[in-house]
Motif scaffolding. Structure first.
Motif, PDB file in Angstrom:
ATOM      1  N   ASP A 109       0.869  -1.138  -0.008  1.00  0.00           N
ATOM      2  CA  ASP A 109       0.041   0.001   0.054  1.00  0.00           C
ATOM      3  C   ASP A 109       0.835   1.312  -0.166  1.00  0.00           C
ATOM      4  O   ASP A 109       0.291   2.312  -0.530  1.00  0.00           O
ATOM      5  CB  ASP A 109      -0.939   0.093   1.234  1.00  0.00           C
ATOM      6  N   ILE A 110       2.061   1.289   0.424  1.00  0.00           N
ATOM      7  CA  ILE A 110       2.940   2.354   0.541  1.00  0.00           C
ATOM      8  C   ILE A 110       3.626   2.389  -1.003  1.00  0.00           C
ATOM      9  O   ILE A 110       3.901   3.627  -1.214  1.00  0.00           O
ATOM     10  CB  ILE A 110       4.091   2.088   1.769  1.00  0.00           C
ATOM     11  N   VAL A 111       3.819   1.422  -1.425  1.00  0.00           N
ATOM     12  CA  VAL A 111       4.525   1.474  -2.721  1.00  0.00           C
ATOM     13  C   VAL A 111       3.488   1.979  -3.598  1.00  0.00           C
ATOM     14  O   VAL A 111       3.775   2.951  -4.488  1.00  0.00           O
ATOM     15  CB  VAL A 111       4.958   0.047  -3.198  1.00  0.00           C
ATOM     16  N   ASP A 112       2.085   1.749  -3.490  1.00  0.00           N
ATOM     17  CA  ASP A 112       1.193   2.305  -4.620  1.00  0.00           C
ATOM     18  C   ASP A 112       1.086   3.607  -4.207  1.00  0.00           C
ATOM     19  O   ASP A 112       0.553   4.274  -5.195  1.00  0.00           O
ATOM     20  CB  ASP A 112      -0.261   1.484  -4.278  1.00  0.00           C
ATOM     21  N   GLY A 113       1.253   3.986  -3.131  1.00  0.00           N
ATOM     22  CA  GLY A 113       1.043   5.833  -3.030  1.00  0.00           C
ATOM     23  C   GLY A 113       2.161   6.576  -3.224  1.00  0.00           C
ATOM     24  O   GLY A 113       2.333   7.647  -3.251  1.00  0.00           O
ATOM     25  N   MET A 114       3.400   5.839  -3.457  1.00  0.00           N
ATOM     26  CA  MET A 114       4.698   6.615  -3.739  1.00  0.00           C
ATOM     27  C   MET A 114       4.850   7.694  -4.800  1.00  0.00           C
ATOM     28  O   MET A 114       5.071   8.719  -4.780  1.00  0.00           O
ATOM     29  CB  MET A 114       5.840   5.534  -4.087  1.00  0.00           C
ATOM     30  N   PRO A 115       3.989   7.413  -6.216  1.00  0.00           N
ATOM     31  CA  PRO A 115       3.984   8.225  -7.283  1.00  0.00           C
ATOM     32  C   PRO A 115       3.123   9.751  -6.699  1.00  0.00           C
ATOM     33  O   PRO A 115       3.741  10.580  -6.976  1.00  0.00           O
ATOM     34  CB  PRO A 115       2.886   7.798  -8.270  1.00  0.00           C
ATOM     35  N   GLN A 116       2.422   9.664  -5.956  1.00  0.00           N
ATOM     36  CA  GLN A 116       1.758  10.887  -5.652  1.00  0.00           C
ATOM     37  C   GLN A 116       2.622  11.630  -4.544  1.00  0.00           C
ATOM     38  O   GLN A 116       2.651  12.602  -4.323  1.00  0.00           O
ATOM     39  CB  GLN A 116       0.360  10.854  -4.750  1.00  0.00           C
ATOM     40  N   GLN A 117       3.211  10.734  -3.637  1.00  0.00           N
ATOM     41  CA  GLN A 117       4.376  11.370  -2.681  1.00  0.00           C
ATOM     42  C   GLN A 117       5.381  11.983  -3.333  1.00  0.00           C
ATOM     43  O   GLN A 117       5.814  13.163  -3.181  1.00  0.00           O
ATOM     44  CB  GLN A 117       4.621  10.162  -1.874  1.00  0.00           C
ATOM     45  N   SER A 118       5.825  11.323  -4.343  1.00  0.00           N
ATOM     46  CA  SER A 118       6.992  11.845  -5.341  1.00  0.00           C
ATOM     47  C   SER A 118       6.751  13.075  -5.799  1.00  0.00           C
ATOM     48  O   SER A 118       7.350  14.138  -5.747  1.00  0.00           O
ATOM     49  CB  SER A 118       7.313  11.012  -6.283  1.00  0.00           C
ATOM     50  N   ARG A 119       5.300  13.340  -6.241  1.00  0.00           N
ATOM     51  CA  ARG A 119       5.127  14.647  -7.023  1.00  0.00           C
ATOM     52  C   ARG A 119       5.073  15.690  -5.986  1.00  0.00           C
ATOM     53  O   ARG A 119       5.234  16.691  -6.266  1.00  0.00           O
ATOM     54  CB  ARG A 119       3.670  14.472  -7.717  1.00  0.00           C
ATOM     55  N   GLU A 120       4.456  15.363  -4.649  1.00  0.00           N
ATOM     56  CA  GLU A 120       4.510  16.351  -3.622  1.00  0.00           C
ATOM     57  C   GLU A 120       5.664  16.772  -3.334  1.00  0.00           C
ATOM     58  O   GLU A 120       6.234  18.060  -3.086  1.00  0.00           O
ATOM     59  CB  GLU A 120       3.761  15.937  -2.636  1.00  0.00           C
ATOM     60  N   VAL A 121       6.844  15.973  -3.027  1.00  0.00           N
ATOM     61  CA  VAL A 121       7.919  16.183  -2.595  1.00  0.00           C
ATOM     62  C   VAL A 121       8.979  17.147  -3.845  1.00  0.00           C
ATOM     63  O   VAL A 121       9.536  17.946  -3.245  1.00  0.00           O
ATOM     64  CB  VAL A 121       8.940  14.892  -2.478  1.00  0.00           C
ATOM     65  N   THR A 122       8.617  16.975  -5.080  1.00  0.00           N
ATOM     66  CA  THR A 122       9.298  17.745  -5.874  1.00  0.00           C
ATOM     67  C   THR A 122       8.591  18.860  -6.523  1.00  0.00           C
ATOM     68  O   THR A 122       8.919  19.679  -7.145  1.00  0.00           O
ATOM     69  CB  THR A 122       9.529  16.966  -7.212  1.00  0.00           C
ATOM     70  N   ARG A 123       7.358  19.000  -5.687  1.00  0.00           N
ATOM     71  CA  ARG A 123       6.445  20.228  -5.891  1.00  0.00           C
ATOM     72  C   ARG A 123       6.065  20.285  -7.474  1.00  0.00           C
ATOM     73  O   ARG A 123       5.990  21.351  -8.038  1.00  0.00           O
ATOM     74  CB  ARG A 123       7.117  21.501  -5.480  1.00  0.00           C
TER      75      ARG A 123
END
Length: 256
Positions: free
Chosen positions: A218-232
Motif C-alpha cells: 500500500d505504501i508502494v502504491d502511494g509513492m507516485p503521489q508522494q513523489s509529486r508532492e516532494v518535487t512540488r
C-alpha cells in the motif's frame, strides 16, 4: 601524449531548438559516465529532435560517453540512417531498442539504456527488483520487464519489447541491463538514477546474508503521489540544473 578529438561545431548548422537538445543529450551521456554506468563505447541514449518526430540524436560509435559533445552527436531517422554529414558511424544494434520505443511511444522523447553492473545483476535475479528501499518503492509502480533475446539486432523483437514496456517508463532487460525513457533527457536520467540506485541497494543488502524487510504494497502504491508532492510537481526539472553545474565543474565541454 594526450589524444583529443577535433570536432567542428554544429551550432550554426542546426536550429536553436535542436542545439539545445544536443546540449542536453551530450550532458546526459557525460552524467552517465560521471556516475559510472557506462560500458566502454557501448549502450546508448537517444533523443528526438524537437519539432521533428522522425529524427533522432544518438551517440557516435567509438566515443566514450565522457567524450561526447553536442556537435559529435549523429542525427538519424527511424531506421538509424544518418540525416546529416558526420565523420562518425552509429552502432546498428544500438538503435534497435531505441527506435522501437520511439515509434511505439510517440510521447517518449528520450530513451536511456545501460549495462551497469548492479542493474545487470538484478536483471538476472528471478524475483527482479524487490521493494526493500525507498528508491525501489519509487521505481516499482512504473517498472516493466523484458526477456533476453540475445544481442538487439532483430527487428522482430521490437514489437515484443514495446508490448512489455506498455505505458511504463522504466524497464529491466533480463540478463542485459536497464532502460529508462521520458519526455526529456532530464526525465530519463532521473528515472535511471532511481532505478540504478534501487538495484545497487538490493545487491548490497543481499550481500549481508540476512532476511530483508520489504516495503508494504500500500505504501508502494502511494509513492507516485508522494513523489509529486516532494518535487512540488517539478519532477526531474528540479535536479537537472544542479546536475549541469556538477558537469561544468567535473566534465566541462559537453556543450561544444
Amino acid at each position: 601524449m594526450t589524444r583529443t578529438l577535433e570536432i567542428p561545431s554544429l551550432r550554426e548548422a542546426v536550429t536553436p531548438q535542436e542545439w539545445q537538445a544536443r546540449v542536453d543529450l551530450a550532458a546526459c551521456y557525460r552524467l552517465v559516465a560521471l556516475f559510472g554506468w557506462d560500458d566502454l563505447v557501448f549502450t546508448h541514449i537517444s533523443l528526438r529532435v524537437p519539432g521533428q518526430p522522425d529524427q533522432f540524436l544518438i551517440n557516435p560509435y567509438g566515443l566514450c560517453f565522457e567524450e561526447i559533445t553536442a556537435s559529435s552527436l549523429v542525427k538519424v531517422d527511424h531506421e538509424g540512417r544518418p540525416l546529416m554529414d558526420s565523420p562518425f558511424d552509429i552502432n546498428p544494434a544500438g538503435f534497435v531498442i531505441h527506435s522501437a520505443v520511439h515509434v511505439g511511444r510517440p510521447y517518449v522523447n528520450c530513451v536511456l539504456h545501460t549495462h551497469s553492473l548492479h542493474g545487470t545483476a538484478v536483471s538476472a535475479q528471478a524475483e527482479g527488483l524487490r521493494p526493500i528501499s525507498q528508491q525501489a518503492a519509487l521505481v516499482l509502480p512504473r517498472l516493466a520487464y523484458h526477456g533476453y533475446e540475445g544481442l538487439a539486432l532483430r527487428e522482430a523483437e521490437k514489437a515484443r519489447l514495446v508490448a512489455d514496456l506498455g505505458s511504463r517508463n522504466l524497464m529491466v532487460l533480463r540478463n542485459h541491463g536497464l532502460l529508462a525513457c521520458g519526455r526529456s533527457a532530464a526525465e530519463a536520467f532521473n528515472g535511471m538514477y532511481l532505478l540504478e540506485a534501487a538495484c545497487r541497494i538490493q545487491v548490497l543488502a543481499q550481500s549481508g546474508g540476512g532476511a530483508l524487510v520489504e516495503v508494504p504494497q500500500d505504501i508502494v502504491d502511494g509513492m507516485p503521489q508522494q513523489s509529486r508532492e516532494v518535487t512540488r510537481g517539478q519532477g526531474a526539472d528540479l535536479v537537472w540544473p544542479a546536475l549541469l553545474r556538477r558537469l561544468d565543474r567535473r566534465l566541462p565541454g559537453y556543450d561544444a
